[in-house]
Write a protein that holds these residues in place. Structure first.
Motif, mmCIF file in Angstrom:
data_model
loop_
_atom_site.group_PDB
_atom_site.id
_atom_site.type_symbol
_atom_site.label_atom_id
_atom_site.label_comp_id
_atom_site.label_asym_id
_atom_site.label_seq_id
_atom_site.Cartn_x
_atom_site.Cartn_y
_atom_site.Cartn_z
ATOM 1 N N GLN A 255 50.516 171.153 19.103
ATOM 2 C CA GLN A 255 51.231 170.414 18.079
ATOM 3 C C GLN A 255 52.024 171.609 17.122
ATOM 4 O OE1 GLN A 255 48.906 168.729 14.889
ATOM 5 N NE2 GLN A 255 50.318 166.723 14.585
ATOM 6 N N THR A 256 51.389 172.633 16.855
ATOM 7 C CA THR A 256 51.868 173.747 16.023
ATOM 8 C C THR A 256 53.066 174.436 16.648
ATOM 9 O OG1 THR A 256 50.378 175.246 17.156
ATOM 10 C CG2 THR A 256 49.712 174.447 14.899
ATOM 11 N N LYS A 257 53.156 174.421 18.174
ATOM 12 C CA LYS A 257 54.293 174.928 18.635
ATOM 13 C C LYS A 257 55.489 173.760 18.624
ATOM 14 C CE LYS A 257 55.090 178.170 20.659
ATOM 15 N NZ LYS A 257 55.714 179.550 20.017
ATOM 16 N N LYS A 259 56.023 171.527 16.642
ATOM 17 C CA LYS A 259 56.447 171.504 15.057
ATOM 18 C C LYS A 259 57.458 172.830 14.883
ATOM 19 C CE LYS A 259 53.003 168.979 12.571
ATOM 20 N NZ LYS A 259 51.992 169.206 11.580
ATOM 21 N N GLN A 260 57.101 174.223 15.516
ATOM 22 C CA GLN A 260 57.968 175.126 15.207
ATOM 23 C C GLN A 260 59.253 174.895 16.051
ATOM 24 O OE1 GLN A 260 55.743 178.488 16.938
ATOM 25 N NE2 GLN A 260 54.082 178.500 15.108
ATOM 26 N N LEU A 261 59.144 174.490 17.293
ATOM 27 C CA LEU A 261 60.206 173.979 17.935
ATOM 28 C C LEU A 261 61.248 173.299 17.394
ATOM 29 C CD1 LEU A 261 58.738 173.933 21.625
ATOM 30 C CD2 LEU A 261 60.267 175.848 20.669
ATOM 31 N N LYS A 262 60.787 172.174 16.799
ATOM 32 C CA LYS A 262 61.512 171.227 16.166
ATOM 33 C C LYS A 262 62.219 171.571 14.815
ATOM 34 C CE LYS A 262 58.871 166.979 16.957
ATOM 35 N NZ LYS A 262 58.341 165.556 16.293
ATOM 36 N N HIS A 263 61.581 172.463 14.087
ATOM 37 C CA HIS A 263 62.116 173.279 13.108
ATOM 38 C C HIS A 263 63.328 174.241 13.540
ATOM 39 C CE1 HIS A 263 62.580 174.992 9.057
ATOM 40 N NE2 HIS A 263 62.558 176.236 9.564
ATOM 41 N N TRP A 264 63.152 174.940 14.386
ATOM 42 C CA TRP A 264 63.979 175.860 15.259
ATOM 43 C C TRP A 264 65.211 175.207 15.518
ATOM 44 C CZ3 TRP A 264 64.162 177.424 20.813
ATOM 45 C CH2 TRP A 264 65.134 178.410 20.872
ATOM 46 N N THR A 267 67.270 173.649 12.594
ATOM 47 C CA THR A 267 68.103 174.388 11.698
ATOM 48 C C THR A 267 68.846 175.251 12.372
ATOM 49 O OG1 THR A 267 66.071 175.923 11.709
ATOM 50 C CG2 THR A 267 66.232 174.283 9.764
ATOM 51 N N THR A 285 59.862 164.411 19.765
ATOM 52 C CA THR A 285 59.111 165.074 20.605
ATOM 53 C C THR A 285 59.448 164.636 22.054
ATOM 54 O OG1 THR A 285 57.105 165.086 18.974
ATOM 55 C CG2 THR A 285 56.450 165.322 21.297
#
Length: 433
Positions: A255-257, A259-264, A267, A285
């Motif tokens: 899940q943490t990865k 979220k990081q991918l979504k943010h990247w 933005t 997702t």
């Protein structure tokens, strides 16, 4: 990774399971235009692995009878799964026929000496060995002086016993009968029926078999049938040869990865890709939309059949292979989903066959099977949640599967088939994400 030792599989039981006698009358089910389009597709094949530390004899004498009984009771409500698909030369259209004299599901039980723990691991496993855990749908021909009709069962089931370790439930489904959501509805219904021994089932939703809900004002069914006959696809085999050295591996995204991918992606400076604001593009997702939620007239979640549309997100190879390839791919998919909500879901469908042929001819197409929203790890037959769930109709680099993570809420399991000689390179690329 060294090649796995060849394993033996022994058939120990074969039977046919039908709805209770006299419960379903002979019924012909016409195909909607969406069902017809799915004649292009491979059969759906899914395997559920369960820990079950019992010998084979215990399974055949104690567990198997309940599985057959609960399957029979489930087929009372999902009777098209016990039917056959009939494809005849024109002017006859293909259709599904349930006939009490011939309507049943072939159920095969086999014993395997393979390592159960190896089979349910995430690391690379021999793809051909996993394919042996699902049954084939046999093709029969009914010939007369005027035509030959191809007859294919809608569904078949195989139980594989790994003595004193576990079992697998392998199911093969003809895609013309149902999409992933309908298939998942049946599997959970059957599992609940078996778990409760047929009692306290008032909470289970029944399938809706009304095909009239799917309207076809543009005559797409006739267009698809004409294309199918032109391409010779009304000989419904629905399965392909497996390259001998392919392996299936499970890639786990936590899940943490995610979220990081979504943010990247959300933005990233990628203004040249779209005039639509990033906040309007759905960075989900699983960037694939199922048609029930976006259909012009609301289709009940319990509708049994196919209710999906296909979307293409074209990207130039040089862009995809560039430094921002992942961002470009995610936004291209998100843009297509966004546009589904701005017009007709089936806009341009009359050109589906010709456009698909052009796309597959001129470029490499990667497709996605299943969805984490199916919650496959909640399919409990009474032995707890599955140890592993796999889809094995995915074909090499052209397709991968998605499921929710068994180990972590919000995570993803991604099933990928690759050549054994490219496995190390593939894993190295994934580790860089």
């Amino acid at each position: 990774m060294a090649a796995e030792t060849s394993r033996s599989v022994k058939v120990i039981d074969q039977s046919k399971v039908a709805p209770p006698l006299g419960s379903v009358s002979t019924t012909a089910v016409a195909l909607t235009f969406i069902d017809v389009r799915c004649l292009f597709l491979d059969h759906t094949q899914r395997i559920f692995f369960y820990e079950l530390p019992h010998p084979t004899l215990y399974f055949t004498q104690t567990i198997l009878p309940h599985l057959r009984q609960s399957l029979s009771l489930s087929l009372l409500h999902f009777f098209p799964l016990a039917a056959n698909l009939l494809c005849s030369p024109p002017p006859h259209d293909p259709y599904i026929l349930y006939d009490e004299n011939n309507g049943s599901v072939q159920v095969t039980t086999v014993e395997s000496d393979a390592d159960f723990n190896h089979s349910v691991a995430n690391h690379a496993r021999d793809f051909k060995a996993l394919k042996s855990l699902v049954p084939k749908l046999p093709l029969h021909c009914l010939s007369s002086s005027s035509n030959t009709t191809h007859v294919v069962p809608i569904m078949a089931i195989q139980f594989t016993v790994f003595p004193n370790s576990g079992i697998s439930v392998g199911v093969t489904l003809n895609h013309a009968a149902a999409d992933g959501r309908s298939f998942n509805h049946f599997l959970k219904f059957w599992a609940s029926m078996n778990r409760s021994r047929g009692e306290n089932l008032t909470s289970l939703s029944l399938p809706l078999h009304n095909k009239d809900i799917i309207e076809d004002p543009h005559g797409l069914s006739s267009i698809y049938l004409e294309d199918l006959r032109k391409f010779g696809n009304l000989n419904p085999i629905g399965d392909h040869q497996v390259p001998p050295d392919n392996v299936l591996t499970t890639l786990v995204l936590k899940q943490t990865k995610i979220k990081q991918l979504k943010h990247w992606i959300a933005t990233a400076d990628n203004q040249q890709q779209s005039k639509i604001n990033d906040e309007e593009i759905r960075i989900s997702t699983y960037a694939v939309a199922y048609c029930r939620e976006r259909f012009g007239s609301k289709i009940p979640a319990t509708y049994f059949g196919n209710c999906v549309t296909l979307i293409y997100a074209p990207i130039k190879r040089r862009e995809l292979m560039g430094a921002n390839g992942m961002v470009i791919a995610a936004k291209a998919i998100g843009r297509q989903i966004y546009e589904l909500g701005t017009g007709s879901v089936f806009k341009g469908e009359e050109k589906f066959s010709s456009s698909s042929e052009e796309i597959f001819k001129d470029g490499r197409v990667v497709t996605v099977a299943s969805s984490p929203n199916f919650w496959v790890y909640e399919t409990d037959f009474g032995w707890g949640k599955p140890k592993k769930v796999e889809m094995v109709h995915i074909n090499g680099y052209s397709c991968f599967s998605l499921a929710e993570s068994r180990e972590e809420d919000g995570g993803l399991d991604i099933g990928v088939v690759v050549g054994r000689d490219r496995l190390d390179l593939f894993n190295a690329i994934f580790e860089q994400i």
